[in-house]
Design a protein around this motif. Sequence first.
Motif, PDB file in Angstrom:
ATOM      1  N   ARG A   1       4.730   7.600  -2.998  1.00 58.45           N
ATOM      2  CA  ARG A   1       5.960   8.348  -2.714  1.00 58.45           C
ATOM      3  C   ARG A   1       6.483   8.952  -4.012  1.00 58.45           C
ATOM      4  O   ARG A   1       6.920   8.227  -4.901  1.00 58.45           O
ATOM      5  N   ALA A   2       6.394  10.280  -4.110  1.00 56.58           N
ATOM      6  CA  ALA A   2       6.813  10.957  -5.345  1.00 56.58           C
ATOM      7  C   ALA A   2       7.883  11.991  -5.016  1.00 56.58           C
ATOM      8  O   ALA A   2       7.701  13.186  -5.223  1.00 56.58           O
ATOM      9  N   VAL A   3       9.000  11.495  -4.467  1.00 53.02           N
ATOM     10  CA  VAL A   3      10.045  12.423  -4.008  1.00 53.02           C
ATOM     11  C   VAL A   3      11.246  12.442  -4.942  1.00 53.02           C
ATOM     12  O   VAL A   3      12.344  12.843  -4.562  1.00 53.02           O
ATOM     13  N   GLY A   4      11.041  12.031  -6.159  1.00 54.06           N
ATOM     14  CA  GLY A   4      12.102  12.143  -7.162  1.00 54.06           C
ATOM     15  C   GLY A   4      12.633  10.785  -7.585  1.00 54.06           C
ATOM     16  O   GLY A   4      12.474   9.785  -6.887  1.00 54.06           O
TER      17      GLY A   4
ATOM     18  N   LEU B   1       1.529  -4.657 -10.876  1.00 52.99           N
ATOM     19  CA  LEU B   1       1.554  -3.978  -9.559  1.00 52.99           C
ATOM     20  C   LEU B   1       0.262  -4.180  -8.761  1.00 52.99           C
ATOM     21  O   LEU B   1       0.295  -4.429  -7.569  1.00 52.99           O
ATOM     22  N   ASP B   2      -0.866  -4.038  -9.384  1.00 50.36           N
ATOM     23  CA  ASP B   2      -2.166  -4.237  -8.746  1.00 50.36           C
ATOM     24  C   ASP B   2      -2.339  -3.453  -7.443  1.00 50.36           C
ATOM     25  O   ASP B   2      -2.551  -4.050  -6.374  1.00 50.36           O
ATOM     26  N   PRO B   3      -2.260  -2.136  -7.482  1.00 52.69           N
ATOM     27  CA  PRO B   3      -2.422  -1.359  -6.251  1.00 52.69           C
ATOM     28  C   PRO B   3      -3.869  -1.445  -5.770  1.00 52.69           C
ATOM     29  O   PRO B   3      -4.792  -1.455  -6.586  1.00 52.69           O
TER      30      PRO B   3
ATOM     31  N   LEU C   1      -6.977   0.141  -4.614  1.00 50.53           N
ATOM     32  CA  LEU C   1      -7.520   1.507  -4.613  1.00 50.53           C
ATOM     33  C   LEU C   1      -8.832   1.536  -3.829  1.00 50.53           C
ATOM     34  O   LEU C   1      -9.799   2.155  -4.236  1.00 50.53           O
ATOM     35  N   ASP C   2      -8.844   0.841  -2.685  1.00 52.46           N
ATOM     36  CA  ASP C   2     -10.086   0.751  -1.913  1.00 52.46           C
ATOM     37  C   ASP C   2     -10.123   1.730  -0.749  1.00 52.46           C
ATOM     38  O   ASP C   2     -11.087   1.755   0.020  1.00 52.46           O
ATOM     39  N   SER C   3      -9.074   2.528  -0.608  1.00 49.43           N
ATOM     40  CA  SER C   3      -9.040   3.476   0.500  1.00 49.43           C
ATOM     41  C   SER C   3      -9.651   4.802   0.031  1.00 49.43           C
ATOM     42  O   SER C   3      -9.402   5.233  -1.091  1.00 49.43           O
ATOM     43  N   GLU C   4     -10.439   5.425   0.876  1.00 48.63           N
ATOM     44  CA  GLU C   4     -11.081   6.670   0.442  1.00 48.63           C
ATOM     45  C   GLU C   4     -10.055   7.798   0.249  1.00 48.63           C
ATOM     46  O   GLU C   4     -10.210   8.650  -0.609  1.00 48.63           O
ATOM     47  N   ARG C   5      -8.991   7.744   1.070  1.00 52.83           N
ATOM     48  CA  ARG C   5      -7.969   8.800   0.972  1.00 52.83           C
ATOM     49  C   ARG C   5      -6.624   8.199   0.567  1.00 52.83           C
ATOM     50  O   ARG C   5      -6.203   7.192   1.117  1.00 52.83           O
ATOM     51  N   ALA C   6      -5.963   8.854  -0.401  1.00 47.70           N
ATOM     52  CA  ALA C   6      -4.585   8.489  -0.737  1.00 47.70           C
ATOM     53  C   ALA C   6      -3.694   9.645  -0.305  1.00 47.70           C
ATOM     54  O   ALA C   6      -4.082  10.811  -0.452  1.00 47.70           O
ATOM     55  N   VAL C   7      -2.523   9.336   0.236  1.00 47.72           N
ATOM     56  CA  VAL C   7      -1.572  10.387   0.613  1.00 47.72           C
ATOM     57  C   VAL C   7      -0.403  10.350  -0.359  1.00 47.72           C
ATOM     58  O   VAL C   7       0.156   9.282  -0.630  1.00 47.72           O
ATOM     59  N   VAL C   8      -0.096  11.508  -0.917  1.00 50.12           N
ATOM     60  CA  VAL C   8       0.993  11.597  -1.886  1.00 50.12           C
ATOM     61  C   VAL C   8       2.111  12.423  -1.257  1.00 50.12           C
ATOM     62  O   VAL C   8       1.878  13.542  -0.791  1.00 50.12           O
ATOM     63  N   ILE C   9       3.308  11.864  -1.226  1.00 43.79           N
ATOM     64  CA  ILE C   9       4.451  12.561  -0.631  1.00 43.79           C
ATOM     65  C   ILE C   9       5.279  13.202  -1.734  1.00 43.79           C
ATOM     66  O   ILE C   9       5.707  12.519  -2.670  1.00 43.79           O
ATOM     67  N   GLY C  10       5.534  14.513  -1.590  1.00 39.34           N
ATOM     68  CA  GLY C  10       6.321  15.229  -2.596  1.00 39.34           C
ATOM     69  C   GLY C  10       5.505  16.369  -3.174  1.00 39.34           C
ATOM     70  O   GLY C  10       4.271  16.276  -3.272  1.00 39.34           O
ATOM     71  N   ALA C  11       6.189  17.453  -3.543  1.00 38.10           N
ATOM     72  CA  ALA C  11       5.490  18.623  -4.079  1.00 38.10           C
ATOM     73  C   ALA C  11       6.021  18.970  -5.463  1.00 38.10           C
ATOM     74  O   ALA C  11       6.317  20.124  -5.768  1.00 38.10           O
ATOM     75  N   GLY C  12       6.155  17.931  -6.302  1.00 39.41           N
ATOM     76  CA  GLY C  12       6.614  18.141  -7.678  1.00 39.41           C
ATOM     77  C   GLY C  12       5.536  17.701  -8.665  1.00 39.41           C
ATOM     78  O   GLY C  12       4.454  17.242  -8.272  1.00 39.41           O
ATOM     79  N   ASN C  13       5.856  17.800  -9.947  1.00 37.10           N
ATOM     80  CA  ASN C  13       4.859  17.477 -10.974  1.00 37.10           C
ATOM     81  C   ASN C  13       4.464  16.003 -10.995  1.00 37.10           C
ATOM     82  O   ASN C  13       3.350  15.670 -11.393  1.00 37.10           O
ATOM     83  N   VAL C  14       5.378  15.129 -10.572  1.00 39.57           N
ATOM     84  CA  VAL C  14       5.009  13.708 -10.542  1.00 39.57           C
ATOM     85  C   VAL C  14       3.955  13.477  -9.461  1.00 39.57           C
ATOM     86  O   VAL C  14       2.974  12.753  -9.665  1.00 39.57           O
ATOM     87  N   ALA C  15       4.125  14.115  -8.304  1.00 40.09           N
ATOM     88  CA  ALA C  15       3.121  14.019  -7.225  1.00 40.09           C
ATOM     89  C   ALA C  15       1.758  14.470  -7.761  1.00 40.09           C
ATOM     90  O   ALA C  15       0.722  13.833  -7.525  1.00 40.09           O
ATOM     91  N   LEU C  16       1.791  15.557  -8.504  1.00 41.51           N
ATOM     92  CA  LEU C  16       0.550  16.103  -9.058  1.00 41.51           C
ATOM     93  C   LEU C  16      -0.066  15.137 -10.076  1.00 41.51           C
ATOM     94  O   LEU C  16      -1.288  14.918 -10.084  1.00 41.51           O
TER      95      LEU C  16
ATOM     96  N   GLY D   1       0.821  -1.218   0.000  1.00 44.98           N
ATOM     97  CA  GLY D   1       0.000   0.000   0.000  1.00 44.98           C
ATOM     98  C   GLY D   1       0.850   1.262   0.000  1.00 44.98           C
ATOM     99  O   GLY D   1       0.347   2.357  -0.209  1.00 44.98           O
ATOM    100  N   SER D   2       2.174   1.104   0.234  1.00 40.27           N
ATOM    101  CA  SER D   2       3.092   2.240   0.098  1.00 40.27           C
ATOM    102  C   SER D   2       3.852   2.006  -1.208  1.00 40.27           C
ATOM    103  O   SER D   2       4.587   1.026  -1.344  1.00 40.27           O
ATOM    104  N   ILE D   3       3.632   2.878  -2.156  1.00 42.65           N
ATOM    105  CA  ILE D   3       4.094   2.607  -3.527  1.00 42.65           C
ATOM    106  C   ILE D   3       4.932   3.773  -4.052  1.00 42.65           C
ATOM    107  O   ILE D   3       4.548   4.940  -3.904  1.00 42.65           O
ATOM    108  N   ALA D   4       6.059   3.440  -4.677  1.00 41.76           N
ATOM    109  CA  ALA D   4       6.895   4.480  -5.293  1.00 41.76           C
ATOM    110  C   ALA D   4       6.223   4.954  -6.584  1.00 41.76           C
ATOM    111  O   ALA D   4       5.650   4.150  -7.327  1.00 41.76           O
ATOM    112  N   SER D   5       6.316   6.244  -6.834  1.00 42.92           N
ATOM    113  CA  SER D   5       5.661   6.787  -8.032  1.00 42.92           C
ATOM    114  C   SER D   5       6.204   6.132  -9.296  1.00 42.92           C
ATOM    115  O   SER D   5       5.480   5.950 -10.275  1.00 42.92           O
TER     116      SER D   5
END
Length: 475
Positions: free
Chosen positions: A342-345, A163-165, A167-182, A143-147
Amino acid sequence: MGHDVLVENHTTRPHHVAVVGSGPSGFYAAAALLDAGTDGGLDVRVDMFDRLATPWGLVRLGVAPDHPKIKSVSAQYDKTARREEFRFFGHVHLGDDEELRSTGEGGGVITRDELLERYDAIVYAVGSQTERRLGIPGEDLPGSIASVDFVGWYNGHPDHAALDPRLDSERAVVIGAGNVALDVARMLLLPEADLRTTDTADHALHAFVASGVRETLICGRRSVREAAFTTTELRELDDIADLTVVVDPEQAPPGIADDDTLTKGARRNLELFSGWAQRGPDPDAKHRMEFRFLRSPVEIRGDGRVEEIVLGINRLETGEDGRTRAVDTGERETVTTGLVLRAVGYRGVALPGLPFDDDSGTVPHTEGRVEGHDREYVVGWIKRGPTGIIGTNKKDANETVRHLLADLAERAPIERADDHHEAVEAWLRERCPDLVDQEGWEAIDAHERGRGEPDGRPRVKVVDRDHFIELSRPR
Ligand code: NAP
């Protein structure tokens, strides 16, 4: 470019250049090399290798499927690929001796030494193929997946198709403030109608349509001022149906953009953020994208899979170098979620036999010439790290190719048999039984486009290795 250099080079013997990697930087390097041939009367032949059956690298497998305009740059690469002096060889993996031995007769693996024997120069355009790590407990919980995996999955990268992530959680948390995170946060919230006209891989399309994710929380470790998003990408959020963008007014107060020291881009971004903050969330919107700044992931927790993430609250400090750093205040915030992206580069991977700088994840070089290695060159992300937009690679590749051509002109030509060009192909075909050439790729491309047409999609992607091989075989 390079006319003075070319005039000095009196030989008409073909120069054989291998380009390893077929993404944007590889194609810009190939185009610059071939142009030097046309403009300067030099006979340059380019063979481009990819370990996958398909060319275009990140343009096919990284750029978000809802950005078809960005992907349309592939038409330029097609033009290069159709030039007579160009050959594409897919399903060819550049490996080391051990990999070569482990594949029996070499099934698909060639070594650097073998390329050096056959080519006058090698250009490595292999990009940044892996992720930067967070280094926190729970990072590898299901459930913790690299971008890099998630983006590859929705784009139909054969390595990530399984990969088969969940997607049953109502909230996803994205780490990172770059275009990939977006990109990943947006893909999770796109309306079905928008998704259905993209080339999102079918396995991902079905998963997105059935997804339970309603909210993405994007966390930046520094403040809104330091976020790495670009304006065009932020602005398009307002055009997405059923989406409300949520920003804490304290993090983007009115007037935050009124600062003369800001670049134009930074000012526009801050205007957007403060606009969203003032507008407030739309309670009727089906989907919510929230930005929260000054937050670093500290721990990911869960029993067998992700259940929550602990965020550390930061303050900013400016170092002696003038760079703003996030400093942990010790305060914590816990967010319930079943999916952390995780979208930290990205990070480059070392190439067999070449030097590697582990800190930057790049090959040490001087303006593209690999340090300590004649005849070997780098372009793109493996040269300068994972930054910039697609077009950035053009200038970067031109710099490297300028030096490569100057070096070719100075070096005594390597003696080759007259049929060298054909002999290299014969050797490759024997060594790589699954080889996909330019014609094979064009057959795959036509098949994919044809399958997409009835539904108004650019293409329906093939992801299975055997299917690629079958489609690429001459009929
Ligand atoms: P990026 O722009 O470098 O952003 C990485 C983000 O991760 C930064 O906000 C960085 O924060 C953060 N980060 C790094 N280490 C962290 C850590 N340990 N904990 C928390 N946050 C951390 O990289 P990217 O998003 O992967 O994009 C790569 C390149 O591709 C960029 O040049 C991007 O613009 C480009 N790209 C463009 C498009 C487009 O044009 N549509 C789409 C996708 C990607 P700090 O700033 O504090 O280090």
